[in-house]
Design a protein around this motif. Structure first.
Motif, PDB file in Angstrom:
ATOM      1  N   ASN A  39      -8.216  -7.359  -2.890  1.00  0.00           N
ATOM      2  CA  ASN A  39      -8.572  -7.447  -4.308  1.00  0.00           C
ATOM      3  C   ASN A  39      -9.945  -8.084  -4.419  1.00  0.00           C
ATOM      4  OD1 ASN A  39      -6.206  -6.345  -5.213  1.00  0.00           O
ATOM      5  ND2 ASN A  39      -5.251  -8.299  -5.747  1.00  0.00           N
ATOM      6  N   TRP A  41      -9.131  -3.734  -7.649  1.00  0.00           N
ATOM      7  CA  TRP A  41      -7.885  -4.456  -7.330  1.00  0.00           C
ATOM      8  C   TRP A  41      -7.162  -3.607  -6.293  1.00  0.00           C
ATOM      9  CZ3 TRP A  41      -9.073  -8.886  -8.987  1.00  0.00           C
ATOM     10  CH2 TRP A  41      -9.660  -9.079 -10.223  1.00  0.00           C
ATOM     11  N   ASN A  52      -3.699  -4.508  -4.664  1.00  0.00           N
ATOM     12  CA  ASN A  52      -2.636  -4.112  -5.613  1.00  0.00           C
ATOM     13  C   ASN A  52      -2.405  -2.601  -5.524  1.00  0.00           C
ATOM     14  OD1 ASN A  52      -2.796  -6.734  -6.434  1.00  0.00           O
ATOM     15  ND2 ASN A  52      -3.531  -6.311  -8.512  1.00  0.00           N
ATOM     16  N   THR A 104      -3.653  -1.232 -12.152  1.00  0.00           N
ATOM     17  CA  THR A 104      -3.941  -2.066 -10.985  1.00  0.00           C
ATOM     18  C   THR A 104      -3.939  -3.547 -11.335  1.00  0.00           C
ATOM     19  OG1 THR A 104      -6.325  -1.917 -11.376  1.00  0.00           O
ATOM     20  CG2 THR A 104      -5.357  -0.274  -9.885  1.00  0.00           C
ATOM     21  N   PHE A 136      -2.030  -6.713 -12.016  1.00  0.00           N
ATOM     22  CA  PHE A 136      -0.700  -7.292 -11.924  1.00  0.00           C
ATOM     23  C   PHE A 136      -0.686  -8.771 -12.329  1.00  0.00           C
ATOM     24  CE2 PHE A 136       0.308  -4.032  -8.342  1.00  0.00           C
ATOM     25  CZ  PHE A 136       0.395  -3.024  -9.306  1.00  0.00           C
ATOM     26  N   ILE A 159       7.033  -6.038  -7.810  1.00  0.00           N
ATOM     27  CA  ILE A 159       5.744  -6.693  -7.503  1.00  0.00           C
ATOM     28  C   ILE A 159       6.017  -8.072  -6.894  1.00  0.00           C
ATOM     29  CG2 ILE A 159       3.602  -7.619  -8.481  1.00  0.00           C
ATOM     30  CD1 ILE A 159       3.813  -5.426 -10.657  1.00  0.00           C
TER      31      ILE A 159
END
Ligand SMILES: [Zn+2]
Ligand SMILES: [Zn+2]
Length: 338
Positions: free
Chosen positions: A272, A285, A288, A298, A300, A332
């Protein structure tokens, strides 16, 4: 989760059929040399004549429009199929992405699916880290994946001719036992090559690239009522924008597989990188994204700004995008590194 990854059946690229040095030099000049000369000319113009508000407007407008074509269009729609949208918006995304001059929609999407199927392992066409030991090798890998990677993939040159030959019979191309890079790339995207409407628009790639240069020139000319305005529009919205969008996109290959954080557990070297996320409208990102390649977004965490994702949320609210794919908060959380 990721439809693109599921349908990839190719192996690593073959090492045969390399391009000659002369063809590599010519290809580099055409793909990156000319845009970089345009960028240098823009710097010269800036130092001698300064920059006007209209120049800035045309540059930013064309940068955002064509980067949206790449990130929301080529990447999240065509390569990953993370949402569905209307036919006019598909066409608009295809044309805007093509204006960025990074290859046709099909070539870009096929190469990108290949990258996801082999990220930073043998077969990845632009990994900066694969097989690189020690700092000097790492530096070389970084610059190779930023500037030179496509010179080692002959299919990048031959793909347009290949699609011309096979656009009427995609099934033959999909089922052919031939093992060239072109056939392998086409086998990453049966969903795209079977779409005759898409293939037709894809084959007008050269026209869209020229349109991307003509549009800011026409706007600059009309808004100032002068040929000088048209020329400055071409320089800032055309040449300079083209070079910087290209280098920012290529930096997703180099920078975001080298520099940044890895908050999520993922098998590759993706990172990232907040600066890259701004420049690429959300692609930065990248850790991600590689952890959840089937996600339409993207961002999160609250501080992760994903401009393409914001545009997609607006389209969804307007009823112009649907089947927008999102990972659950639990999935996630389960991938967070301890
Ligand atoms: Zn990547
Ligand atoms: Zn991707």
């Amino acid at each position: 989760m990721d439809a693109a990854a599921e349908i990839v059946t190719v192996g690593p690229p073959t090492t045969s059929d390399r391009l000659s040095l002369a063809r590599k030099v010519f290809l580099f000049f055409m793909v990156e040399g000319l845009p970089l000369l345009g960028l240098l000319y823009g710097v010269w113009l800036f130092l001698h004549e300064g920059i006007r508000w209209l120049d800035v407007g045309l540059f930013v407008g064309m940068y955002v429009a064509t980067m949206t074509g790449i990130e929301l269009g080529f990447h999240r729609y065509f390569a990953h199929r993370t949402f569905e949208t209307t036919r006019p918006i598909r066409a608009l995304l295809l044309i805007l992405g093509s204006m960025a001059g990074q290859g046709s929609t099909l070539l870009w999407s096929g190469l990108h699916r290949w990258h996801h199927a082999h990220t930073d392992i043998p077969g990845d066409i632009h990994s900066p880290t694969l097989g690189r030991q020690g700092w000097w090798q790492r530096v070389r890998g970084f610059f190779w994946s930023q500037f030179l990677w496509y010179l080692d993939s002959p299919a990048v040159v031959l793909f347009a001719r290949f699609m011309n030959r096979h656009r009427a019979d995609p099934e033959i191309a999909l089922s052919s036992p031939e093992d060239t890079q072109e056939f392998r790339i086409v086998r990453t995207m049966p969903d795209l090559v079977r779409d005759a409407w898409l293939v037709r628009l894809n084959q007008r790639y050269g026209l869209w690239v020229l349109l991307g240069l003509a549009l800011p020139a026409v706007l600059g000319g009309l808004l100032t009522g002068s040929w000088e305005g048209a020329w400055r529009g071409l320089v800032w919205g055309g040449f300079v924008r083209f070079a910087l969008v290209q280098q920012a996109s290529f930096a997703v290959n180099s920078v975001t597989h080298t520099l940044g954080t890895q908050p999520l557990a993922c098998r590759d070297d993706s990172r990232n990188n907040g600066v890259m996320a701004v420049l690429t409208l959300g692609a930065g990102w990248h850790n991600n994204h590689h952890t959840f390649p089937g996600s339409a977004f993207t961002d999160f965490r609250w501080y992760q700004v994903d401009i393409s994702g914001l545009m997609l949320r607006a389209l969804e609210k307007l009823g112009l995008a649907w089947d927008v794919r999102r990972p659950s908060p639990e999935s996630i959380a389960a991938r967070k590194r301890p």
